[in-house]
Design an enzyme around this catalytic site. Structure first.
Site, short mmCIF file in Angstrom:
data_model
loop_
_atom_site.label_atom_id
_atom_site.label_comp_id
_atom_site.label_asym_id
_atom_site.label_seq_id
_atom_site.Cartn_x
_atom_site.Cartn_y
_atom_site.Cartn_z
N ASP A 109 -62.03 15.89 -18.69
CA ASP A 109 -61.34 17.14 -18.36
C ASP A 109 -59.99 17.13 -19.07
O ASP A 109 -58.95 16.89 -18.48
CB ASP A 109 -61.15 17.22 -16.83
CG ASP A 109 -60.45 18.50 -16.42
OD1 ASP A 109 -60.33 19.42 -17.26
OD2 ASP A 109 -60.03 18.60 -15.26
N HIS A 123 -63.96 24.12 -12.55
CA HIS A 123 -64.26 22.79 -12.00
C HIS A 123 -65.71 22.67 -11.51
O HIS A 123 -66.33 21.63 -11.68
CB HIS A 123 -63.26 22.45 -10.88
CG HIS A 123 -61.88 22.25 -11.42
ND1 HIS A 123 -60.81 23.05 -11.09
CD2 HIS A 123 -61.40 21.37 -12.33
CE1 HIS A 123 -59.74 22.65 -11.75
NE2 HIS A 123 -60.06 21.63 -12.51
N ASP A 181 -57.31 20.98 -25.06
CA ASP A 181 -58.21 21.45 -26.12
C ASP A 181 -58.52 20.40 -27.20
O ASP A 181 -57.77 19.45 -27.39
CB ASP A 181 -57.59 22.68 -26.80
CG ASP A 181 -57.59 23.87 -25.86
OD1 ASP A 181 -58.32 23.82 -24.85
OD2 ASP A 181 -56.88 24.84 -26.13
N GLY A 235 -57.06 7.29 -21.49
CA GLY A 235 -58.51 7.21 -21.33
C GLY A 235 -59.19 6.52 -22.50
O GLY A 235 -60.21 5.84 -22.33
N1 AG3 Z 1 -58.63 21.37 -18.76
C1 AG3 Z 1 -59.18 22.16 -19.83
C2 AG3 Z 1 -58.19 23.15 -20.29
C3 AG3 Z 1 -58.53 23.81 -21.54
C4 AG3 Z 1 -57.88 25.12 -21.57
N2 AG3 Z 1 -57.57 25.53 -22.86
C5 AG3 Z 1 -56.84 26.63 -23.14
N3 AG3 Z 1 -56.44 27.40 -22.22
N4 AG3 Z 1 -56.58 26.87 -24.38
C6 AG3 Z 1 -58.43 22.11 -17.59
C7 AG3 Z 1 -57.68 21.41 -16.58
C8 AG3 Z 1 -58.20 21.80 -15.26
N5 AG3 Z 1 -58.55 20.66 -14.51
#
Ligand code: AG3
Length: 281
Positions: free
Chosen positions: A160, A62, A163, A144
């Protein structure tokens, strides 16, 4: 026998945690949501089997998603966050005093509910936002992609998402970047998480190319994130005249960060050489 949680990336590369117990499992309209108590990193939140965060170390993601762009923008007053249902991103955004209004658009209300109940990294913020009691931050449950078509006037847009494969794919398309560009003020800055440098290299290169066709300037950076197959990639798009290589160190001092190191901002641009050579606009 200790249990383990394993996330498999492409090519049989995995990230594993020893877990003490499963705290929650459920299916929302959009995805499978799981929460585990790990042995060494607090709680783990997974969406469709992919690690979103571990509560002990989530700041590595973050901080590195939010602060570089916030500190590169001269006056980030109005901020849009797409995704980020666990509340970590909006929490970091609000640490910047310049922010007058932050809007978070999350598609999956159940992720927010699970985060409030079992993750708790938001310091009570999500609950307040749900009730409409937060002065500076608004929550919208919605898509979004739709939201950005109808709303504009943002200094900073932060994506955010999950993938660049699967349901979030649209957020990495040229059409979406065009909408995002229009939604930005001038100057404006856009950042998105962009997957594992080593394991989603092709997706990273495609997203970079798509962004290059739309934004005035595009930057790629990376950061080691606890819980992900690191290094993790981030892409930045600029509207107008703004240099992402320069950040406001005075403002940075107030933040007291643990992972992202503003005094060594230039180090985030490190990329494996073969990846840098693939990232041609
Ligand atoms: N969002 C991005 C997560 C990507 C992780 N990908 C994976 N582990 N393959 C994260 C959420 C946190 N706020």
């Amino acid at each position: 026998m200790p249990m383990e949680f394993i996330e498999w990336y492409p090519r049989g590369y995995g990230v594993a945690f020893k877990v003490k117990e499963k705290i929650f499992e459920g299916h929302s309209k959009f995805q499978k949501i799981e929460v585990y108590e790990t042995e060494g990193f607090g709680r783990l939140l997974a969406l469709d089997g992919t690690v979103q965060l571990v509560t002990e170390g989530e700041e590595s993601y973050h901080e590195s998603l939010v602060h570089p762009v916030m500190l590169a923008h001269p006056n980030p007053r109005r901020v849009l966050v797409i995704g980020g249902g666990d509340g970590g991103t909006i929490r970091e955004v609000l640490r910047h005093e310049e922010v007058e209004e932050a809007i978070m658009v999350e598609i999956d209300e159940e992720v927010i509910e699970v985060a409030i109940k079992f993750i708790g990294i938001d310091g009570g913020l999500l609950d307040k936002m749900m009730k409409g009691e937060c002065k500076r931050a608004k929550l919208i449950i919605g898509d979004g992609v739709e939201f950005i078509k109808e709303n504009s006037g943002f200094d900073v847009v932060i994506v955010d998402s999950t993938d660049p494969v699967g349901p979030a794919k649209m957020l990495f398309s040229r059409e979406f970047y065009e909408r995002a560009y229009e939604a930005l003020n001038d100057p404006g800055i856009y950042v998105t998480q962009a997957g594992s440098v080593y394991l989603f290299t092709d997706e990273l290169v495609t997203a970079y190319e798509n962004m290059s066709r739309v934004f005035d300037k595009v930057y790629a950076y990376s950061f080691p994130v606890i819980g992900y197959a690191s290094p993790w990639a981030f892409l930045v798009g600029i509207k107008g005249d703004l240099d992402f290589r320069k950040i406001d160190l005075e403002r940075a001092k107030k933040l007291n960060l643990k992972y992202y190191d503003p005094e060594n901002h230039e180090t985030i641009f490190q990329m494996p050489r073969y990846v840098r050579e693939m990232l041609k606009p």
